[in-house]
Design a protein around this motif. Sequence first.
Motif: not given
Length: 334
Positions: A157-158, A203-210
């Motif tokens: 979410e962050r 990897k999850a953070a990169l998947d959501v746009g980082a």
Amino acid sequence: MLGSLDEPPSHSRFDKKQVRRLLAISWLMFVLSLAYSAMAAVLLSFHRNLFADLYDSKSRKEHFGLWIVVAGQQLLILAAFAVSAPAVMAYIEDVGIAGELIADADTGFGGPLNIRRTVELYEHAGVAGLHIEDQVFPKRCGQLKGKDVVDLQVYLERVRSAVEARTETDFLIIARTDARQAKHLGGSEAGKEAFHEGVLRLKAALDVGADMAFMESPRTEEECKELVKACAPKPVLINVLPHGLTPDCTTADCERLGFAAAIYPCTGFIPAMLAMQRSYNGLRKEGSDLKYCGNNRIQNFFEQVGLREAFDFDARIEKFSKKEVEQACSHDES
């Protein structure tokens, strides 16, 4: 039984030494607060002027394609000691080097709406990007024990809040995880489970746009290589502190391990601390600070932090206003 008004209870009595001690502490805190305020003002000017030749140097060039914090290279990363986005933004705007700066956004300073506001403020300040992390709030330095991380959903979410809040497509969002030393995963004794949890989160953070990944304190070069490989093709940042939890990598080591960016946050303040300790100890033991000041006078310091420019501005305004008054008086006489 309550004591009489003429005889206060014993716990309200202080001997003279206690009173003097309390007064001394109060006075010291007052003086320190004034000194801190003055130091903060000087440091802002110090950043703008002392390192101006490094920020603006024509000889600035890429270091093997690696962005590093060492002044004079392509990117400056600010780790701000602040508890709110406006505080960081005020510092960034005053330093005046925003276009080449990435600012630490900690946990985003709140929930999704707060994070959106943080990104808006950072963009308005003109910084190149920020990194946002998964620590619980209030957070602490990544090298300290006792820190922990929020669950994966809150972390995403962050990150997603920051991604959706940006209006500039080239505004960099760096996702940081502190899972490697998270308390519930073993803290300073955490093993590979904590490392793999950190990789999963990044990897999850990169998947959501980082745009970039940042694991606080991978323990070995092998972990560094595995981290970079797991996040590929997205770039990865490393944080290098002297004798810290991360290996003492040189910039060449960082490039060899595949990192796209590196932070060296202690380059300024630890050497400054050591220099001040030497000079103060020298004054105490030798009765003089001349040896530690070299050939510098106070005027050299003032000029370095921009006082000459301030005096020039003041003189220019005084000259202008004086001329305007003279012209106004001459018109009245005519």
